[in-house]
Design an enzyme around this catalytic site. Structure first.
Site, PDB file in Angstrom:
ATOM      1  N   HIS A   1      29.807  48.385  45.532  1.00  0.00           N
ATOM      2  CA  HIS A   1      30.331  48.702  44.202  1.00  0.00           C
ATOM      3  C   HIS A   1      29.955  47.617  43.194  1.00  0.00           C
ATOM      4  O   HIS A   1      30.385  46.466  43.326  1.00  0.00           O
ATOM      5  CB  HIS A   1      31.851  48.825  44.298  1.00  0.00           C
ATOM      6  CG  HIS A   1      32.533  49.252  43.056  1.00  0.00           C
ATOM      7  ND1 HIS A   1      33.569  48.529  42.493  1.00  0.00           N
ATOM      8  CD2 HIS A   1      32.356  50.335  42.265  1.00  0.00           C
ATOM      9  CE1 HIS A   1      34.006  49.146  41.423  1.00  0.00           C
ATOM     10  NE2 HIS A   1      33.284  50.243  41.255  1.00  0.00           N
TER      11      HIS A   1
ATOM     12  N   GLU B   1      26.011  50.644  43.632  1.00  0.00           N
ATOM     13  CA  GLU B   1      26.550  51.451  42.527  1.00  0.00           C
ATOM     14  C   GLU B   1      26.510  50.607  41.264  1.00  0.00           C
ATOM     15  O   GLU B   1      26.673  49.390  41.318  1.00  0.00           O
ATOM     16  CB  GLU B   1      27.985  51.873  42.864  1.00  0.00           C
ATOM     17  CG  GLU B   1      28.658  52.764  41.830  1.00  0.00           C
ATOM     18  CD  GLU B   1      29.479  51.997  40.804  1.00  0.00           C
ATOM     19  OE1 GLU B   1      30.032  52.642  39.889  1.00  0.00           O
ATOM     20  OE2 GLU B   1      29.561  50.745  40.891  1.00  0.00           O
TER      21      GLU B   1
ATOM     22  N   ASP C   1      26.967  50.783  36.536  1.00  0.00           N
ATOM     23  CA  ASP C   1      27.534  51.446  35.356  1.00  0.00           C
ATOM     24  C   ASP C   1      26.567  51.269  34.192  1.00  0.00           C
ATOM     25  O   ASP C   1      26.112  50.144  33.929  1.00  0.00           O
ATOM     26  CB  ASP C   1      28.878  50.816  34.984  1.00  0.00           C
ATOM     27  CG  ASP C   1      29.857  50.802  36.142  1.00  0.00           C
ATOM     28  OD1 ASP C   1      30.458  51.845  36.403  1.00  0.00           O
ATOM     29  OD2 ASP C   1      30.002  49.734  36.784  1.00  0.00           O
TER      30      ASP C   1
ATOM     31  N   HIS D   1      30.166  47.322  33.155  1.00  0.00           N
ATOM     32  CA  HIS D   1      31.249  48.262  33.438  1.00  0.00           C
ATOM     33  C   HIS D   1      32.130  48.564  32.241  1.00  0.00           C
ATOM     34  O   HIS D   1      32.335  49.722  31.880  1.00  0.00           O
ATOM     35  CB  HIS D   1      32.115  47.743  34.583  1.00  0.00           C
ATOM     36  CG  HIS D   1      33.280  48.630  34.893  1.00  0.00           C
ATOM     37  ND1 HIS D   1      34.523  48.473  34.299  1.00  0.00           N
ATOM     38  CD2 HIS D   1      33.399  49.713  35.697  1.00  0.00           C
ATOM     39  CE1 HIS D   1      35.342  49.411  34.733  1.00  0.00           C
ATOM     40  NE2 HIS D   1      34.685  50.182  35.596  1.00  0.00           N
TER      41      HIS D   1
ATOM     42  N   GLU E   1      26.208  55.360  37.615  1.00  0.00           N
ATOM     43  CA  GLU E   1      27.284  55.979  36.850  1.00  0.00           C
ATOM     44  C   GLU E   1      27.001  55.905  35.358  1.00  0.00           C
ATOM     45  O   GLU E   1      26.782  54.818  34.813  1.00  0.00           O
ATOM     46  CB  GLU E   1      28.627  55.300  37.130  1.00  0.00           C
ATOM     47  CG  GLU E   1      29.759  55.930  36.315  1.00  0.00           C
ATOM     48  CD  GLU E   1      31.111  55.290  36.522  1.00  0.00           C
ATOM     49  OE1 GLU E   1      32.012  55.541  35.698  1.00  0.00           O
ATOM     50  OE2 GLU E   1      31.269  54.531  37.510  1.00  0.00           O
TER      51      GLU E   1
END
Length: 309
Positions: free
Chosen positions: A43, A70, A72, A85, A153
């Protein structure tokens, strides 16, 4: 200091991660795969040990043997996509000191050049002061160089009209929309259902994921445009996971599920017991140990201490 990309990960180092991917585009779906341990997804990179969403964090995840990371994605004032993020830069950079008169320091209010000057690591410790907020282009190139795979994301798409097209454009420019990447190394997810619908409409071959826990009655509608339902681990039950797996997504394969953010062994064992396909975690080594997997690499030195993957 992880200044250069980590060498491409060998299949033996990837272990289960190479075999059972968060995106079902990576292989055929069968009953056997359903009984395998879930893939471990780092993450924001190995964010328990390095500054989140930086190149250092994904390099460390690679050194620890983790294939999937992962991130953002948001957009600057001048249209550059960056990996961060929060929609404010205040928590993870020194923007308040560098630009004191520009509160609340929103990403969308700063140019890419301004953001590139920020220290994105010292909040985790002075040894990380060199870390910067990467552009999506820089991030993709590093993930590629490391031989890793990406759960991307689109963050707060309501703040950035058209960010889906921008994201696909950058992915294409950096070579991430070829068959190999789309089929095996890329998933695009968002909390915004309309955003995922837009990605699916523009590039129906891309594996997509919806972040959230739709009601069971609403799952068939989501299955029309997304391949994954990716909920918080606090919202899960075995019954809900089974309801998701019972439906087929737009590519004709059963829906899959990656749950977030599980950072302890007990939680990892619990959600694995529910049958999830992937676990998104700040502590990928802790989750891998909980799954009883053999380490894929030797101990890694991080900020003066050794992390055993």
């Amino acid at each position: 200091m992880f200044a250069r990309p980590v060498a491409a990960l060998a299949t033996t180092a990837l272990g289960f991660s190479a075999l059972f991917l968060p995106g079902s585009a990576a292989g055929t779906e069968d009953a056997t795969a359903r009984h395998r341990d879930p893939v471990v997804i780092a993450h924001r990179g190995a964010s328990a040990y390095a500054p989140e969403n930086t190149l250092a964090a994904i390099d460390l995840a690679a050194r620890m043997g983790f294939a999937w990371v992962e991130n953002d994605v948001q957009r600057t004032r001048d249209g550059e996509l960056v990996v961060v993020h929060d929609d404010s830069l205040a928590r993870t950079t020194d923007v308040e000191e560098r630009f004191p008169g520009r509160a609340p320091w929103k990403v969308k209010d700063f140019t890419a050049a301004e953001i590139a000057t920020l220290d994105a690591g010292s909040w985790r410790g002075p040894e990380w002061a060199w870390a910067r907020v990467p552009t999506l282009k820089e991030y993709l190139n590093r993930v590629d160089g490391n031989g890793q795979k990406l759960l991307l994301e689109i963050k707060k798409p309501e703040l950035y009209p058209g960010i889906e097209q921008d994201t696909l454009r950058v992915l294409g420019e950096e070579g991430w929309l070829d068959r190999a990447h789309v089929g095996h190394r890329l998933v695009v997810q968002s909390f915004g259902a309309d955003s995922i619908k837009a990605v699916h409409a523009l590039r129906p071959d891309i594996t997509t994921g919806f972040l959230g826990t739709p009601a069971v009655a609403d799952l068939p509608a989501f299955a029309a445009f997304t391949d994954q339902i990716n909920p918080s681990h606090t919202s899960l039950s075995a019954e809900y996971v089974a309801a998701v797996h019972a439906l087929k997504g737009p590519h004709g394969r059963p829906l899959r599920m990656n749950t977030w953010t599980v950072n302890d062994a007990e939680g990892a064992v619990r959600v694995a017991g529910f049958g999830v396909d992937g676990i998104i975690t700040n502590n990928p080594d802790v989750v891998r140990d909980a799954m009883g997997r053999a380490p894929g690499a030797a101990g890694v030195s991080v900020a003066g201490r050794t992390v055993v993957p």
